[in-house]
Scaffold this motif. Structure first.
Motif, PDB file in Angstrom:
ATOM      1  N   UNK A  73     -32.081 -98.519  97.036  1.00  0.00           N
ATOM      2  CA  UNK A  73     -31.328 -97.221  97.372  1.00  0.00           C
ATOM      3  C   UNK A  73     -29.967 -97.095  97.204  1.00  0.00           C
ATOM      4  N   UNK A  74     -29.360 -95.728  97.571  1.00  0.00           N
ATOM      5  CA  UNK A  74     -27.812 -95.755  97.233  1.00  0.00           C
ATOM      6  C   UNK A  74     -27.677 -94.584  98.093  1.00  0.00           C
ATOM      7  N   UNK A  75     -25.894 -94.288  98.241  1.00  0.00           N
ATOM      8  CA  UNK A  75     -26.046 -92.683  99.062  1.00  0.00           C
ATOM      9  C   UNK A  75     -25.351 -91.709  97.431  1.00  0.00           C
ATOM     10  N   UNK A  76     -25.216 -90.729  97.476  1.00  0.00           N
ATOM     11  CA  UNK A  76     -25.267 -89.584  96.032  1.00  0.00           C
ATOM     12  C   UNK A  76     -24.111 -88.715  97.090  1.00  0.00           C
ATOM     13  N   UNK A  77     -23.279 -88.314  96.267  1.00  0.00           N
ATOM     14  CA  UNK A  77     -22.181 -87.777  97.073  1.00  0.00           C
ATOM     15  C   UNK A  77     -21.626 -86.403  96.549  1.00  0.00           C
ATOM     16  N   UNK A  78     -21.391 -85.106  97.234  1.00  0.00           N
ATOM     17  CA  UNK A  78     -21.052 -84.476  96.274  1.00  0.00           C
ATOM     18  C   UNK A  78     -19.969 -83.544  97.312  1.00  0.00           C
ATOM     19  N   UNK A  79     -19.483 -82.654  97.408  1.00  0.00           N
ATOM     20  CA  UNK A  79     -18.795 -81.539  97.632  1.00  0.00           C
ATOM     21  C   UNK A  79     -19.238 -80.759  97.175  1.00  0.00           C
ATOM     22  N   UNK A  80     -19.272 -79.514  98.186  1.00  0.00           N
ATOM     23  CA  UNK A  80     -18.917 -77.814  97.687  1.00  0.00           C
ATOM     24  C   UNK A  80     -17.145 -77.431  97.608  1.00  0.00           C
ATOM     25  N   UNK A  81     -16.733 -77.257  96.736  1.00  0.00           N
ATOM     26  CA  UNK A  81     -15.281 -76.789  96.697  1.00  0.00           C
ATOM     27  C   UNK A  81     -15.356 -76.115  95.440  1.00  0.00           C
ATOM     28  N   UNK A  82     -15.226 -74.320  95.917  1.00  0.00           N
ATOM     29  CA  UNK A  82     -14.639 -74.155  94.139  1.00  0.00           C
ATOM     30  C   UNK A  82     -13.489 -73.992  94.219  1.00  0.00           C
ATOM     31  N   UNK A  83     -12.429 -73.840  95.701  1.00  0.00           N
ATOM     32  CA  UNK A  83     -11.184 -73.834  96.240  1.00  0.00           C
ATOM     33  C   UNK A  83     -10.758 -74.785  96.491  1.00  0.00           C
ATOM     34  N   UNK A  84     -10.526 -76.430  95.538  1.00  0.00           N
ATOM     35  CA  UNK A  84     -10.920 -77.651  96.391  1.00  0.00           C
ATOM     36  C   UNK A  84      -9.049 -77.706  96.686  1.00  0.00           C
ATOM     37  N   UNK A  85      -8.135 -77.427  96.387  1.00  0.00           N
ATOM     38  CA  UNK A  85      -7.258 -77.294  97.106  1.00  0.00           C
ATOM     39  C   UNK A  85      -6.501 -75.946  98.610  1.00  0.00           C
ATOM     40  N   UNK A  86      -7.435 -75.309  98.311  1.00  0.00           N
ATOM     41  CA  UNK A  86      -7.058 -74.458  99.295  1.00  0.00           C
ATOM     42  C   UNK A  86      -8.760 -74.329 100.392  1.00  0.00           C
ATOM     43  N   UNK A  87      -8.656 -75.569 101.402  1.00  0.00           N
ATOM     44  CA  UNK A  87      -9.639 -75.922 102.429  1.00  0.00           C
ATOM     45  C   UNK A  87     -11.386 -75.342 101.028  1.00  0.00           C
ATOM     46  N   UNK A  88     -11.725 -76.230 100.437  1.00  0.00           N
ATOM     47  CA  UNK A  88     -12.683 -75.317  99.492  1.00  0.00           C
ATOM     48  C   UNK A  88     -12.825 -74.788  99.431  1.00  0.00           C
ATOM     49  N   UNK A  89     -12.344 -73.424  99.866  1.00  0.00           N
ATOM     50  CA  UNK A  89     -13.642 -71.832  99.241  1.00  0.00           C
ATOM     51  C   UNK A  89     -14.067 -71.686  99.872  1.00  0.00           C
ATOM     52  N   UNK A  90     -14.962 -72.175 100.437  1.00  0.00           N
ATOM     53  CA  UNK A  90     -16.945 -72.126 100.332  1.00  0.00           C
ATOM     54  C   UNK A  90     -16.501 -71.367 102.097  1.00  0.00           C
ATOM     55  N   UNK A  91     -17.468 -70.161 102.099  1.00  0.00           N
ATOM     56  CA  UNK A  91     -17.713 -69.947 103.349  1.00  0.00           C
ATOM     57  C   UNK A  91     -17.865 -70.408 104.596  1.00  0.00           C
TER      58      UNK A  91
END
Ligand code: FE2
Length: 543
Positions: A73-91
Protein backbone atom coordinates in the motif's frame (compact mmCIF):
# COMPACT_ATOMS: atom_id res chain seq x y z
CA UNK A 1 11.25 41.68 25.12
CA UNK A 2 12.75 44.12 22.66
CA UNK A 3 12.87 43.08 19.02
CA UNK A 4 16.36 42.30 17.82
CA UNK A 5 17.78 44.21 14.91
CA UNK A 6 18.75 42.08 11.96
CA UNK A 7 22.36 43.28 12.09
CA UNK A 8 22.64 41.99 15.63
CA UNK A 9 21.27 38.61 14.65
CA UNK A 10 23.93 38.28 11.99
CA UNK A 11 26.66 39.05 14.47
CA UNK A 12 25.34 36.60 17.05
CA UNK A 13 25.07 33.80 14.56
CA UNK A 14 28.70 34.10 13.43
CA UNK A 15 29.58 31.66 10.67
CA UNK A 16 26.02 30.57 10.22
CA UNK A 17 24.81 34.00 9.28
CA UNK A 18 23.36 32.57 6.11
CA UNK A 19 20.90 30.60 8.17
CA UNK A 20 20.35 33.20 10.82
CA UNK A 21 19.61 35.82 8.21
CA UNK A 22 16.42 33.93 7.57
CA UNK A 23 15.49 34.59 11.14
CA UNK A 24 14.77 38.31 10.81
CA UNK A 25 11.14 37.72 11.66
CA UNK A 26 10.20 41.38 12.02
CA UNK A 27 6.57 40.40 12.05
CA UNK A 28 6.98 37.99 14.93
CA UNK A 29 9.55 39.33 17.33
CA UNK A 30 6.89 41.04 19.41
CA UNK A 31 3.85 39.19 18.14
CA UNK A 32 0.87 39.49 20.44
CA UNK A 33 -0.66 36.37 21.91
CA UNK A 34 -2.89 34.91 19.27
CA UNK A 35 -6.11 32.98 19.77
CA UNK A 36 -6.16 29.32 18.88
CA UNK A 37 -6.63 28.74 15.16
CA UNK A 38 -10.29 28.79 14.27
CA UNK A 39 -11.97 25.62 13.09
CA UNK A 40 -14.50 26.12 10.33
CA UNK A 41 -17.84 24.57 11.35
CA UNK A 42 -18.82 21.52 9.37
CA UNK A 43 -22.12 21.60 7.54
CA UNK A 44 -24.01 18.30 7.69
CA UNK A 45 -24.59 17.79 4.00
CA UNK A 46 -22.03 16.69 1.45
CA UNK A 47 -22.24 18.95 -1.56
CA UNK A 48 -22.10 17.25 -4.93
CA UNK A 49 -21.67 19.38 -7.98
CA UNK A 50 -19.36 20.58 -10.71
CA UNK A 51 -16.59 22.08 -8.57
CA UNK A 52 -14.48 23.00 -11.56
CA UNK A 53 -17.13 25.04 -13.25
CA UNK A 54 -18.40 26.40 -9.98
CA UNK A 55 -15.01 27.91 -9.15
CA UNK A 56 -13.94 28.59 -12.68
CA UNK A 57 -10.79 26.53 -12.28
CA UNK A 58 -9.58 23.12 -11.28
CA UNK A 59 -9.57 22.42 -7.55
CA UNK A 60 -6.35 20.39 -8.02
CA UNK A 61 -4.04 23.39 -8.20
CA UNK A 62 -1.61 21.85 -5.71
CA UNK A 63 -1.09 18.65 -7.69
CA UNK A 64 -1.08 15.12 -6.35
CA UNK A 65 1.37 13.19 -4.20
CA UNK A 66 1.99 9.79 -2.67
CA UNK A 67 4.05 8.69 0.28
CA UNK A 68 5.08 6.24 2.99
CA UNK A 69 5.09 3.16 0.73
CA UNK A 70 4.42 -0.23 2.32
CA UNK A 71 4.68 -3.65 0.64
CA UNK A 72 0.95 -3.63 -0.12
CA UNK A 73 0.00 0.00 0.00
CA UNK A 74 0.76 3.66 -0.17
CA UNK A 75 -0.76 6.99 0.86
CA UNK A 76 -2.33 9.06 -1.92
CA UNK A 77 -2.71 12.78 -1.35
CA UNK A 78 -4.35 15.80 -2.83
CA UNK A 79 -6.13 18.91 -1.60
CA UNK A 80 -9.06 20.76 -3.14
CA UNK A 81 -7.89 24.35 -3.40
CA UNK A 82 -9.13 26.39 -6.35
CA UNK A 83 -7.65 29.49 -4.66
CA UNK A 84 -4.57 28.04 -2.95
CA UNK A 85 -3.23 31.31 -1.58
CA UNK A 86 -6.60 32.40 -0.22
CA UNK A 87 -7.37 29.58 2.22
CA UNK A 88 -8.15 27.22 -0.63
CA UNK A 89 -11.24 28.93 -1.91
CA UNK A 90 -13.61 26.06 -1.12
CA UNK A 91 -17.02 26.46 0.50
CA UNK A 92 -16.92 25.37 4.16
CA UNK A 93 -18.64 22.05 3.58
CA UNK A 94 -17.42 18.46 3.09
CA UNK A 95 -16.77 17.45 -0.51
CA UNK A 96 -16.63 13.94 -1.99
CA UNK A 97 -13.44 13.08 -3.84
CA UNK A 98 -13.20 9.88 -5.89
CA UNK A 99 -9.87 8.17 -6.39
CA UNK A 100 -8.68 5.35 -8.60
CA UNK A 101 -5.44 3.50 -8.92
CA UNK A 102 -4.33 1.66 -12.04
CA UNK A 103 -1.68 -0.79 -13.16
CA UNK A 104 -0.85 1.28 -16.24
CA UNK A 105 -0.05 4.89 -16.93
CA UNK A 106 -3.01 5.32 -19.27
CA UNK A 107 -5.31 4.34 -16.35
CA UNK A 108 -6.95 1.59 -18.40
CA UNK A 109 -6.52 -1.23 -15.89
CA UNK A 110 -8.04 0.13 -12.70
CA UNK A 111 -7.11 -2.10 -9.77
CA UNK A 112 -8.89 -0.16 -7.03
CA UNK A 113 -11.17 2.82 -6.68
CA UNK A 114 -12.96 4.50 -3.83
CA UNK A 115 -14.31 7.72 -2.44
CA UNK A 116 -12.98 9.97 0.30
CA UNK A 117 -14.46 13.05 1.92
CA UNK A 118 -12.48 16.28 1.92
CA UNK A 119 -13.29 18.05 5.16
CA UNK A 120 -13.22 21.83 5.52
CA UNK A 121 -11.67 21.65 8.99
CA UNK A 122 -8.65 20.00 7.36
CA UNK A 123 -8.44 22.36 4.41
CA UNK A 124 -10.22 19.92 2.09
CA UNK A 125 -7.09 17.76 2.08
CA UNK A 126 -7.42 14.11 1.12
CA UNK A 127 -5.23 11.31 2.50
CA UNK A 128 -6.16 7.91 1.09
CA UNK A 129 -4.40 4.88 2.54
CA UNK A 130 -4.60 2.31 -0.23
CA UNK A 131 -3.96 -1.32 0.74
CA UNK A 132 -4.14 -4.65 -1.01
CA UNK A 133 -1.66 -3.74 -3.73
CA UNK A 134 1.20 -5.87 -4.97
CA UNK A 135 4.63 -5.21 -3.50
CA UNK A 136 7.49 -3.63 -5.45
CA UNK A 137 5.60 -2.34 -8.44
CA UNK A 138 4.57 0.91 -10.02
CA UNK A 139 0.99 2.19 -9.94
CA UNK A 140 -0.75 5.24 -11.37
CA UNK A 141 -3.53 7.19 -9.67
CA UNK A 142 -5.80 10.18 -9.97
CA UNK A 143 -8.58 11.94 -8.14
CA UNK A 144 -11.90 13.30 -9.40
CA UNK A 145 -14.07 15.92 -7.73
CA UNK A 146 -17.14 17.54 -9.19
CA UNK A 147 -16.43 15.97 -12.54
CA UNK A 148 -12.93 17.42 -12.72
CA UNK A 149 -9.98 15.02 -12.82
CA UNK A 150 -6.59 15.66 -11.27
CA UNK A 151 -3.28 15.08 -12.96
CA UNK A 152 -2.20 11.43 -13.01
CA UNK A 153 0.40 10.57 -10.42
CA UNK A 154 2.76 7.61 -10.32
CA UNK A 155 3.79 5.72 -7.23
CA UNK A 156 5.58 2.58 -6.18
CA UNK A 157 4.91 0.12 -3.40
CA UNK A 158 7.70 -1.23 -1.21
CA UNK A 159 8.99 -4.78 -1.64
CA UNK A 160 7.75 -7.48 0.74
CA UNK A 161 9.41 -7.08 4.14
CA UNK A 162 11.75 -10.03 3.80
CA UNK A 163 12.10 -10.03 0.03
CA UNK A 164 15.68 -10.16 -1.17
CA UNK A 165 16.21 -6.77 -2.77
CA UNK A 166 19.20 -6.11 -4.97
CA UNK A 167 18.92 -2.36 -5.38
CA UNK A 168 17.17 0.74 -4.03
CA UNK A 169 17.54 4.13 -5.66
CA UNK A 170 16.41 7.27 -3.92
CA UNK A 171 17.15 10.98 -3.72
CA UNK A 172 17.03 13.19 -0.66
CA UNK A 173 16.51 16.92 -0.46
CA UNK A 174 15.84 19.73 2.00
CA UNK A 175 15.51 23.49 2.40
CA UNK A 176 13.49 24.98 -0.43
CA UNK A 177 13.02 28.72 0.00
CA UNK A 178 10.53 29.84 -2.63
CA UNK A 179 11.75 33.41 -2.90
CA UNK A 180 15.40 32.40 -3.16
CA UNK A 181 15.10 30.40 -6.36
CA UNK A 182 13.27 28.18 -8.78
CA UNK A 183 13.03 24.60 -7.61
CA UNK A 184 15.13 23.59 -10.60
CA UNK A 185 16.85 20.68 -8.78
CA UNK A 186 13.50 18.89 -8.98
CA UNK A 187 13.50 19.45 -12.73
CA UNK A 188 16.50 17.10 -12.87
CA UNK A 189 15.29 14.78 -10.15
CA UNK A 190 12.16 14.16 -12.23
CA UNK A 191 14.31 12.52 -14.88
CA UNK A 192 16.02 10.15 -12.46
CA UNK A 193 15.23 6.43 -12.23
CA UNK A 194 14.31 6.61 -8.54
CA UNK A 195 12.20 4.38 -6.30
CA UNK A 196 11.45 7.19 -3.85
CA UNK A 197 12.30 10.67 -2.60
CA UNK A 198 13.13 11.51 1.01
CA UNK A 199 12.58 15.08 2.18
CA UNK A 200 14.46 16.16 5.31
CA UNK A 201 12.90 19.45 6.33
CA UNK A 202 12.31 23.10 5.55
CA UNK A 203 9.63 22.36 2.97
CA UNK A 204 8.46 25.93 3.49
CA UNK A 205 10.12 28.96 5.05
CA UNK A 206 7.92 30.96 7.35
CA UNK A 207 10.00 34.05 6.61
CA UNK A 208 10.04 35.53 3.11
CA UNK A 209 13.33 36.43 1.50
CA UNK A 210 13.99 40.01 2.55
CA UNK A 211 16.75 40.53 -0.02
CA UNK A 212 18.19 38.88 -3.13
CA UNK A 213 14.78 37.59 -4.10
CA UNK A 214 14.62 35.48 -7.25
CA UNK A 215 10.86 35.01 -7.22
CA UNK A 216 8.28 37.45 -5.86
CA UNK A 217 6.45 36.25 -2.76
CA UNK A 218 4.15 37.87 -0.20
CA UNK A 219 6.16 39.57 2.54
CA UNK A 220 4.18 37.95 5.30
CA UNK A 221 5.05 35.61 8.16
CA UNK A 222 2.39 33.00 8.98
CA UNK A 223 1.05 32.55 12.47
CA UNK A 224 -2.48 31.20 11.94
CA UNK A 225 -3.65 28.03 10.21
CA UNK A 226 -4.95 29.98 7.22
CA UNK A 227 -1.65 31.83 6.87
CA UNK A 228 0.33 28.58 6.93
CA UNK A 229 -2.07 27.05 4.38
CA UNK A 230 -1.51 30.02 2.10
CA UNK A 231 2.25 29.53 2.38
CA UNK A 232 1.92 25.91 1.24
CA UNK A 233 -0.39 27.17 -1.49
CA UNK A 234 2.47 29.31 -2.78
CA UNK A 235 5.21 26.70 -2.44
CA UNK A 236 3.22 23.84 -3.91
CA UNK A 237 2.37 25.95 -6.96
CA UNK A 238 5.91 25.27 -8.20
CA UNK A 239 5.62 22.99 -11.27
CA UNK A 240 8.92 21.17 -10.69
CA UNK A 241 8.01 20.38 -7.09
CA UNK A 242 4.61 19.14 -8.26
CA UNK A 243 6.26 16.95 -10.89
CA UNK A 244 8.61 15.35 -8.37
CA UNK A 245 5.65 14.57 -6.12
CA UNK A 246 3.65 13.16 -9.02
CA UNK A 247 6.47 10.85 -10.14
CA UNK A 248 7.71 9.25 -6.91
CA UNK A 249 6.45 8.33 -3.46
CA UNK A 250 7.92 10.65 -0.83
CA UNK A 251 8.97 10.05 2.76
CA UNK A 252 8.93 13.35 4.59
CA UNK A 253 10.03 14.82 7.86
CA UNK A 254 10.26 18.41 8.97
CA UNK A 255 12.80 20.76 10.48
CA UNK A 256 12.22 24.17 12.02
CA UNK A 257 10.94 26.40 9.22
CA UNK A 258 7.71 24.47 8.83
CA UNK A 259 6.88 26.33 12.07
CA UNK A 260 9.49 28.98 12.89
CA UNK A 261 13.27 29.37 12.74
CA UNK A 262 15.21 27.45 15.40
CA UNK A 263 12.26 26.58 17.59
CA UNK A 264 12.76 23.86 20.18
CA UNK A 265 9.70 22.14 21.65
CA UNK A 266 7.68 25.02 23.14
CA UNK A 267 10.36 27.69 22.84
CA UNK A 268 10.56 30.11 19.95
CA UNK A 269 13.68 32.00 19.01
CA UNK A 270 12.02 35.20 20.27
CA UNK A 271 11.07 33.58 23.59
CA UNK A 272 7.39 34.13 22.93
CA UNK A 273 4.93 33.07 25.60
CA UNK A 274 5.11 29.23 25.33
CA UNK A 275 1.31 28.86 25.45
CA UNK A 276 1.00 31.28 22.52
CA UNK A 277 3.82 29.58 20.66
CA UNK A 278 2.21 26.15 21.05
CA UNK A 279 -0.97 27.53 19.47
CA UNK A 280 1.13 28.75 16.56
CA UNK A 281 2.83 25.35 16.41
CA UNK A 282 -0.56 23.61 16.35
CA UNK A 283 -1.57 25.70 13.35
CA UNK A 284 1.71 24.96 11.57
CA UNK A 285 1.59 21.23 12.34
CA UNK A 286 -1.96 20.97 11.03
CA UNK A 287 -1.06 22.79 7.81
CA UNK A 288 1.94 20.45 7.43
CA UNK A 289 -0.21 17.35 7.77
CA UNK A 290 -2.79 18.78 5.39
CA UNK A 291 -0.16 19.18 2.66
CA UNK A 292 1.95 16.04 3.03
CA UNK A 293 1.27 12.43 1.96
CA UNK A 294 1.11 11.24 5.56
CA UNK A 295 -1.21 8.68 7.14
CA UNK A 296 -4.45 9.51 8.87
CA UNK A 297 -2.79 8.31 12.05
CA UNK A 298 -0.32 11.18 11.83
CA UNK A 299 -3.13 13.76 11.98
CA UNK A 300 -2.12 16.22 14.67
CA UNK A 301 -3.84 16.69 17.98
CA UNK A 302 -3.31 20.31 18.99
CA UNK A 303 0.45 21.00 19.02
CA UNK A 304 1.36 17.29 18.85
CA UNK A 305 2.01 15.27 15.69
CA UNK A 306 3.75 11.89 15.73
CA UNK A 307 6.12 11.99 12.76
CA UNK A 308 8.81 9.42 13.60
CA UNK A 309 8.30 6.11 11.86
CA UNK A 310 10.08 3.29 10.05
CA UNK A 311 9.85 2.29 6.41
CA UNK A 312 11.46 -0.88 5.22
CA UNK A 313 12.51 -1.92 1.71
CA UNK A 314 12.85 -5.68 1.62
CA UNK A 315 15.92 -7.04 3.36
CA UNK A 316 18.07 -4.25 1.95
CA UNK A 317 17.28 -1.01 3.78
CA UNK A 318 15.18 0.45 6.53
CA UNK A 319 14.61 4.17 7.09
CA UNK A 320 14.19 5.36 10.66
CA UNK A 321 12.62 8.77 10.13
CA UNK A 322 13.01 11.03 13.14
CA UNK A 323 11.67 14.36 14.36
CA UNK A 324 14.32 16.60 15.90
CA UNK A 325 12.11 19.58 16.79
CA UNK A 326 9.02 18.59 18.70
CA UNK A 327 10.59 17.02 21.77
CA UNK A 328 14.09 18.49 21.96
CA UNK A 329 15.63 20.32 24.89
CA UNK A 330 16.01 24.05 24.38
CA UNK A 331 19.27 25.11 22.74
CA UNK A 332 22.00 25.52 25.38
CA UNK A 333 24.03 28.54 26.39
CA UNK A 334 21.60 30.91 24.65
CA UNK A 335 21.77 34.61 25.44
CA UNK A 336 18.71 36.02 27.15
CA UNK A 337 17.82 38.25 24.24
CA UNK A 338 17.66 35.43 21.70
CA UNK A 339 16.98 31.72 22.04
CA UNK A 340 17.55 29.32 19.17
CA UNK A 341 20.93 28.50 17.68
CA UNK A 342 24.11 30.51 18.10
CA UNK A 343 27.81 29.87 17.74
CA UNK A 344 28.70 29.68 21.42
CA UNK A 345 31.77 28.81 23.46
CA UNK A 346 31.34 25.54 25.29
CA UNK A 347 29.31 25.69 28.48
CA UNK A 348 28.22 23.30 31.21
CA UNK A 349 24.62 23.34 29.99
CA UNK A 350 25.65 22.08 26.55
CA UNK A 351 27.20 18.96 28.08
CA UNK A 352 24.37 18.24 30.49
CA UNK A 353 23.59 14.51 30.01
CA UNK A 354 19.89 15.12 30.61
CA UNK A 355 19.62 17.11 27.41
CA UNK A 356 17.83 15.41 24.53
CA UNK A 357 17.49 15.96 20.81
CA UNK A 358 14.71 13.45 20.19
CA UNK A 359 13.00 13.25 23.57
CA UNK A 360 13.35 10.14 25.73
CA UNK A 361 10.56 8.13 24.08
CA UNK A 362 11.65 8.74 20.50
CA UNK A 363 15.31 8.10 21.39
CA UNK A 364 14.35 4.75 22.91
CA UNK A 365 12.23 3.94 19.86
CA UNK A 366 15.14 4.72 17.56
CA UNK A 367 17.68 2.63 19.44
CA UNK A 368 15.29 -0.29 19.95
CA UNK A 369 14.47 -0.34 16.24
CA UNK A 370 18.11 -0.27 15.23
CA UNK A 371 18.85 -3.04 17.69
CA UNK A 372 16.17 -5.29 16.21
CA UNK A 373 16.84 -4.46 12.60
CA UNK A 374 17.70 -7.27 10.22
CA UNK A 375 18.30 -5.23 7.05
CA UNK A 376 21.63 -4.65 5.32
CA UNK A 377 21.60 -0.80 5.52
CA UNK A 378 20.10 1.15 8.42
CA UNK A 379 19.29 4.69 7.34
CA UNK A 380 18.68 7.35 9.97
CA UNK A 381 16.72 10.02 8.09
CA UNK A 382 17.00 13.17 10.15
CA UNK A 383 17.28 16.90 9.65
CA UNK A 384 20.68 18.15 10.78
CA UNK A 385 24.42 17.82 10.48
CA UNK A 386 25.30 15.21 13.09
CA UNK A 387 29.11 15.39 13.07
CA UNK A 388 30.91 17.74 15.42
CA UNK A 389 32.19 20.96 13.84
CA UNK A 390 34.63 22.52 16.24
CA UNK A 391 34.97 26.22 15.60
CA UNK A 392 36.87 28.97 17.37
CA UNK A 393 35.54 32.06 19.07
CA UNK A 394 38.30 34.27 20.49
CA UNK A 395 40.57 31.24 20.42
CA UNK A 396 38.25 29.00 22.43
CA UNK A 397 36.30 26.05 21.01
CA UNK A 398 32.80 27.07 19.97
CA UNK A 399 29.82 25.20 18.55
CA UNK A 400 26.65 25.87 16.57
CA UNK A 401 24.06 25.05 19.18
CA UNK A 402 20.98 24.38 17.04
CA UNK A 403 22.46 21.25 15.41
CA UNK A 404 23.70 18.09 17.15
CA UNK A 405 26.68 20.13 18.41
CA UNK A 406 24.21 21.66 20.86
CA UNK A 407 23.27 18.18 22.06
CA UNK A 408 26.56 16.26 22.43
CA UNK A 409 25.34 13.91 25.15
CA UNK A 410 22.35 12.84 23.06
CA UNK A 411 24.64 12.37 20.07
CA UNK A 412 27.09 10.35 22.13
CA UNK A 413 24.27 8.09 23.34
CA UNK A 414 23.32 7.36 19.74
CA UNK A 415 26.85 6.94 18.38
CA UNK A 416 27.97 5.02 21.47
CA UNK A 417 25.02 2.69 20.92
CA UNK A 418 26.09 2.14 17.30
CA UNK A 419 29.61 1.33 18.49
CA UNK A 420 28.39 -1.11 21.15
CA UNK A 421 25.49 -2.82 19.41
CA UNK A 422 26.74 -2.57 15.83
CA UNK A 423 23.54 -2.60 13.78
CA UNK A 424 24.41 -3.23 10.13
CA UNK A 425 25.75 -0.33 8.11
CA UNK A 426 24.28 2.76 9.76
CA UNK A 427 24.04 5.70 7.37
CA UNK A 428 22.85 9.10 8.59
CA UNK A 429 21.31 11.47 6.06
CA UNK A 430 20.59 15.11 6.86
CA UNK A 431 19.98 18.64 5.66
CA UNK A 432 19.39 22.01 7.34
CA UNK A 433 22.79 23.58 6.75
CA UNK A 434 22.46 24.42 3.03
CA UNK A 435 25.70 22.68 2.09
CA UNK A 436 27.03 19.23 1.25
CA UNK A 437 28.90 17.34 3.96
CA UNK A 438 30.36 13.84 4.06
CA UNK A 439 31.61 12.82 7.49
CA UNK A 440 32.80 9.91 9.59
CA UNK A 441 30.63 9.65 12.69
CA UNK A 442 32.54 8.71 15.84
CA UNK A 443 31.55 8.19 19.46
CA UNK A 444 34.27 10.70 20.42
CA UNK A 445 35.18 13.27 17.78
CA UNK A 446 38.07 14.61 19.87
CA UNK A 447 39.82 11.23 19.91
CA UNK A 448 41.55 10.58 16.57
CA UNK A 449 41.72 6.88 17.42
CA UNK A 450 37.96 6.60 17.94
CA UNK A 451 36.37 4.22 15.44
CA UNK A 452 34.08 5.37 12.68
CA UNK A 453 30.72 3.84 13.53
CA UNK A 454 28.48 5.36 10.86
CA UNK A 455 28.65 7.30 7.63
CA UNK A 456 26.99 10.68 7.22
CA UNK A 457 25.77 12.40 4.06
CA UNK A 458 24.22 15.86 4.35
CA UNK A 459 22.61 17.40 1.30
CA UNK A 460 22.71 21.00 0.20
CA UNK A 461 19.54 23.07 -0.13
CA UNK A 462 17.15 22.98 -3.05
CA UNK A 463 17.32 26.80 -3.17
CA UNK A 464 18.05 28.33 0.25
CA UNK A 465 21.19 30.45 0.47
CA UNK A 466 24.36 28.58 1.38
CA UNK A 467 26.52 29.28 4.41
CA UNK A 468 29.93 30.97 4.05
CA UNK A 469 32.27 28.69 2.09
CA UNK A 470 35.52 30.41 3.03
CA UNK A 471 34.83 30.67 6.75
CA UNK A 472 33.63 27.09 7.00
CA UNK A 473 36.57 25.76 4.99
CA UNK A 474 38.84 27.47 7.48
CA UNK A 475 37.67 25.28 10.37
CA UNK A 476 37.92 21.93 8.58
CA UNK A 477 41.55 21.38 9.59
CA UNK A 478 40.33 21.13 13.19
CA UNK A 479 37.78 18.51 12.16
CA UNK A 480 39.56 15.65 10.38
CA UNK A 481 36.46 13.42 10.44
CA UNK A 482 34.88 15.74 7.82
CA UNK A 483 35.66 14.24 4.42
CA UNK A 484 33.89 16.73 2.19
CA UNK A 485 32.22 20.13 2.44
CA UNK A 486 30.84 22.52 -0.14
CA UNK A 487 28.23 25.24 0.30
CA UNK A 488 28.44 26.92 -3.10
CA UNK A 489 25.84 24.87 -4.98
CA UNK A 490 22.18 24.09 -4.70
CA UNK A 491 20.86 20.63 -5.51
CA UNK A 492 20.09 17.25 -3.97
CA UNK A 493 21.71 13.92 -3.17
CA UNK A 494 21.18 10.71 -5.11
CA UNK A 495 21.83 7.30 -3.58
CA UNK A 496 22.07 3.87 -5.18
CA UNK A 497 22.05 1.16 -2.57
CA UNK A 498 23.00 -2.42 -3.35
CA UNK A 499 23.92 -5.32 -1.09
CA UNK A 500 27.65 -4.70 -1.24
CA UNK A 501 27.89 -0.98 -1.88
CA UNK A 502 26.20 2.36 -1.24
CA UNK A 503 26.90 4.99 -3.92
CA UNK A 504 26.15 8.64 -3.16
CA UNK A 505 26.19 11.33 -5.86
CA UNK A 506 26.05 14.97 -4.83
CA UNK A 507 23.98 16.55 -7.61
CA UNK A 508 24.36 20.29 -8.13
CA UNK A 509 22.49 22.67 -10.43
CA UNK A 510 24.32 25.51 -12.10
CA UNK A 511 21.82 28.07 -10.85
CA UNK A 512 18.40 28.41 -9.29
CA UNK A 513 17.74 31.75 -10.97
CA UNK A 514 16.12 29.91 -13.87
CA UNK A 515 14.15 26.71 -14.20
CA UNK A 516 16.19 24.98 -16.87
CA UNK A 517 19.72 25.42 -15.51
CA UNK A 518 21.90 22.37 -16.16
CA UNK A 519 22.98 19.99 -13.41
CA UNK A 520 26.03 17.82 -12.83
CA UNK A 521 27.41 15.47 -10.21
CA UNK A 522 29.73 17.50 -8.00
CA UNK A 523 31.28 14.53 -6.21
CA UNK A 524 30.60 10.85 -5.61
CA UNK A 525 31.31 8.62 -2.63
CA UNK A 526 31.06 4.93 -1.93
CA UNK A 527 30.47 3.04 1.31
CA UNK A 528 31.32 -0.65 1.23
CA UNK A 529 29.04 -2.87 3.28
CA UNK A 530 30.72 -3.65 6.61
CA UNK A 531 33.12 -0.69 6.41
CA UNK A 532 31.66 2.54 7.81
CA UNK A 533 33.02 5.72 6.27
CA UNK A 534 32.71 7.04 2.72
CA UNK A 535 35.46 6.84 0.12
CA UNK A 536 35.65 9.35 -2.74
CA UNK A 537 35.29 7.95 -6.25
CA UNK A 538 35.20 9.63 -9.65
CA UNK A 539 31.99 11.66 -10.04
CA UNK A 540 29.28 9.65 -11.75
CA UNK A 541 28.92 11.09 -15.24
CA UNK A 542 25.56 12.56 -16.20
CA UNK A 543 22.56 13.36 -14.06
FE1 FE2 B 1 16.92 25.37 5.81
Amino acid sequence: MQPLGRRRLLVRAGEFAGLAALAGLPGCANAPPHPAPAVVPVAPAIVRGPIGSRFGTTPFTLGVASGDPLPGGVVLWTRLAPAPQHDGGMPPVPMPVDWEIAADEAMRTIVQRGSATALPEFGHAVHVEVGGLQPARWYWYRFTAGGVASAIGRTRTAPALDAPLEQLRFAFASCQHYGQGYFSPYHHMAGEPLDLVVFLGDYIYEVPSWAETVRPEPKTVPVTLVEYRNKYGLYKSDPDLQAAHALFPWIVTWDDHEVANDYADDQSQERDDPAWFLRRRAAAYQAYWEHMPLRQGARPSGPWLTLHRRLRFGDLAEFSVVDDRQYRSHQPCAPLERAGGNVEPDCAERRDPRRSMLGAAQERWLLDGLDRSTVRWNVIAQQLLMAQVKRRLNGAPAFWTDAWDGYPAARQRLLGFLAARRPANPVVIGGDIHSYWVTDLKPDFDDPRAPTVATEFVGTSITSHGISYARTRAVLADNPHIKFFDSRQRGYVRCEVTRQRWLTDLVAVESVTRRDAPAAVLASFVVESGRPGALPVAPTPGV
